[in-house]
Design an enzyme around this catalytic site. Structure first.
Site, mmCIF file in Angstrom:
data_model
loop_
_atom_site.group_PDB
_atom_site.id
_atom_site.type_symbol
_atom_site.label_atom_id
_atom_site.label_comp_id
_atom_site.label_asym_id
_atom_site.label_seq_id
_atom_site.Cartn_x
_atom_site.Cartn_y
_atom_site.Cartn_z
ATOM 1 N N ASP A 146 0.913 -1.322 0.004
ATOM 2 C CA ASP A 146 -0.085 0.169 0.223
ATOM 3 C C ASP A 146 1.026 1.184 -0.093
ATOM 4 O O ASP A 146 1.824 1.116 -0.469
ATOM 5 C CB ASP A 146 -1.009 -0.081 1.204
ATOM 6 C CG ASP A 146 -2.347 0.683 0.882
ATOM 7 O OD1 ASP A 146 -2.319 1.958 0.856
ATOM 8 O OD2 ASP A 146 -3.237 -0.290 0.733
ATOM 9 N N HIS A 184 -3.607 6.139 3.403
ATOM 10 C CA HIS A 184 -4.454 5.030 2.901
ATOM 11 C C HIS A 184 -4.020 3.707 3.806
ATOM 12 O O HIS A 184 -4.654 2.877 4.140
ATOM 13 C CB HIS A 184 -4.540 5.096 1.493
ATOM 14 C CG HIS A 184 -5.222 3.934 0.864
ATOM 15 N ND1 HIS A 184 -4.837 2.548 0.659
ATOM 16 C CD2 HIS A 184 -6.382 3.924 0.335
ATOM 17 C CE1 HIS A 184 -5.890 1.924 -0.039
ATOM 18 N NE2 HIS A 184 -6.860 2.632 -0.136
ATOM 19 N N SER A 341 -11.262 -0.723 -0.884
ATOM 20 C CA SER A 341 -9.983 -0.934 -0.371
ATOM 21 C C SER A 341 -10.165 -1.235 0.987
ATOM 22 O O SER A 341 -9.191 -1.472 1.771
ATOM 23 C CB SER A 341 -9.481 0.577 -0.241
ATOM 24 O OG SER A 341 -8.494 0.835 -1.598
#
Ligand SMILES: [Ca+2]
Ligand SMILES: [Ca+2]
Ligand SMILES: [Ca+2]
Ligand SMILES: [Ca+2]
Length: 547
Positions: A146, A184, A341
């Site tokens: 990620d 994220h 996600s």
């Protein structure tokens, strides 16, 4: 009746005497009330016969059932009640005999993280009930490919392995610090593996286990296929058991083989299905070796943005998730966007939890183990019409992983009747021998096939198997892990009428006293009557002892 009495007197009395010599159980809290067994007599057994049965077995009647006609019996508190119950069932006197099992409240394990009450997505997948049984193993590794991770976050740091930065702070210049410039990756990581039950922040799907942070985006937030290809190979080499890919775009062409290589190395690959609100392929989730994950709301409906369709394997919650953020060392955020996600890491963590149950240890990675994990996830999902399998169910998957089937086929020597409905008993013992740890009873079908399962005995054991009227046959070194033991093919020796695992006078007397009757546990050759043929079987095998 005399014959049954003999069976009870010899078989059971002996079993209890033997188990009584063993001394106190080592377990701090036995799984049943010490020395107690719950029995239900077959219909037709008279009160005086019941009293006699208690007398001959040395049982003390403590209580009778108020609604069901059962009796609660007390034996020596050190006796192995699993073995005693098995002997009672074997006697033919009872419809049921079970240790007086301890039962527990079914409301699961509640972690003490302060934000846990604001994480309804965890109860939604039945996480507390799963955690009551299993919370993971710290030697198993989830890799998160990620934007990196806030390494010193207090609710993540203890679980993080060093990791690597393939994207680079300066675009394309790699380094060994996968810090997260975006947030994220930190959010995704917290869903899968925030430190749980530490009285701080959030709880995560997998309370135990290590996290390998693999930064595959540049600090400028651009991501490229070459960094992801390298990151995947790195994660496999670092021993990851599951890999999370909350990312996608483009088509990988022949580079998709890197996914196949990871899968063939035994790594479960989980990928977000995309946020396109259509059924179009999204890569890499679309590739068959990836578990493609859609996002659902907490009413089970599809999140309005989630990609869906028959190529998408499962759904996980994303409509209401709370996780760690990269803005501080003790910061958290709520997200209601319904993005895939944030659904994928639920499945990545589920895969890591299950992997530790199906494998013999962290180095036992293989495509067979990965396949077992994937099958557990998919087969236990609650069906919905927008993905192939359904919404993940952590409890159902853990329970299934703890339920190990034993399947096989028996042939009984000299048996001429139908196997259909004949009972079979499968005994679990320590590897190399020792007393029974658990016993499961089943029935044969017409071909002699059987299937029983044992709950929560994972590892290597010896099995011993008998059919009604036969000696036990040992199956050494059985691997008691999902998907279980199958393909057993056993030839069993008949003549042990009373089930004490030896063929002797007692068995012969039972046959003699039952001459002309049709009692299936004494009719050794299954021809419908007890006669010369059965007696010959006993005489022919006289003196034999089972495994
Ligand atoms: Ca870096
Ligand atoms: Ca926490
Ligand atoms: Ca016997
Ligand atoms: Ca017969």
């Amino acid at each position: 009746m005399l014959v049954y009495a003999l069976a009870l007197g010899l078989g059971l009395g002996q079993a209890i005497a033997q188990s009584g010599l063993r001394g106190p159980l080592q377990a701090s809290e036995p799984e049943y009330a010490p020395g107690q067994v719950l029995v239900k007599f077959r219909s037709g057994i008279t009160p005086s016969q019941r009293a006699w049965a208690r007398q001959v077995t040395g049982a003390q009647l403590i209580k009778r059932g108020q609604y069901l006609d059962y009796e609660l019996w007390q034996f020596n508190p050190y006796a192995d009640m699993r073995a005693v119950a098995a002997q009672l069932r074997h006697s033919g006197w009872f419809d049921a005999a079970e240790p007086n099992w301890r039962v527990y409240l079914a409301d699961g394990w509640t972690p003490n993280d302060t934000l846990y009450p604001q994480q309804p997505a965890l109860p939604f997948i039945n996480a507390p009930q799963a955690w009551a049984l299993w919370r993971g193993d710290n030697n198993f590794i989830m890799a998160i490919l990620d934007t990196g991770v806030r390494r010193n976050h207090l609710d993540l740091q203890p679980r993080l392995l060093p990791g690597y930065d393939f994207g680079g702070d300066v675009d394309g210049v790699r380094d060994n610090d996968p810090s997260d410039p975006n947030g994220h990756g930190t959010f995704v990581t917290g869903i899968a593996g925030a430190v749980t039950n530490n009285g701080r922040g959030v709880a995560s799907v997998a309370p135990n286990g290590k996290i390998l942070p693999v930064k595959v985006f540049r600090d400028s937030l651009q991501g490229f296929l070459n960094d992801i290809v390298d990151g995947l190979n790195y994660a496999v080499a670092q021993g990851a058991h599951s890999i999370n890919l909350s990312l996608g775009g483009g088509s990988w062409g022949s580079f998709a083989s890197v996914l196949d290589n990871a899968w063939n190395a035994g790594v479960v690959i989980v990928a977000a299905a995309g946020n396109n609100n259509n059924t179009n392929p999204f890569y890499p989730a679309w590739y068959p070796v990836c578990i493609a994950v859609a996002a659902c709301n907490l009413d089970g409906t599809r999140s309005s943005v989630s990609t869906y369709g028959s190529w998408v394997d499962v759904a996980a919650p994303s409509g209401d998730v709370y996780s760690t953020t990269s803005s501080g060392v003790d910061t958290y955020r709520h997200n209601t966007g319904g993005f895939t996600s944030y659904a994928a890491p639920f499945v990545t963590a589920q895969a890591a939890l299950l992997y530790a149950l199906v494998a013999d240890g962290p180095t036992d990675r293989s495509v067979a183990r990965a396949q077992a994990v994937r099958e557990l996830i998919e087969s236990t999902a609650t069906p919905v019409n927008y993905v192939a399998h359904g919404i993940i169910n952590l409890q159902a998957s853990v329970e299934k992983a703890l339920t190990v089937p034993v399947r096989g086929r028996v042939q009984i020597q000299n048996y001429t009747g139908s196997y259909n409905g004949r009972t079979v008993e499968v005994v679990l013992r320590p590897q190399g021998g020792g007393n029974a740890i658990a016993t499961q009873n089943g029935t044969l079908n017409a071909s002699g096939n059987f299937s029983v399962s044992f709950f929560n005995y994972l590892g290597y054991y010896d099995l011993a198997i008998r059919a009604q009227g036969t000696l036990l046959k040992r199956v050494p070194n059985a691997r008691m892990r999902y998907p279980g033991v199958s393909g057993l093919n056993l030839t069993l020796i008949a003549g042990d009428v009373n089930g004490d695992n030896r063929i002797d006078d007692a068995d012969m007397l039972q046959v003699l006293f039952s001459f002309g009757q049709n009692n299936p546990s004494i009719d050794l050759n299954g021809d419908g009557s007890v006669d010369d043929a059965d007696l010959l079987i006993v005489l022919f095998n006289f003196g034999m002892v089972g495994d």
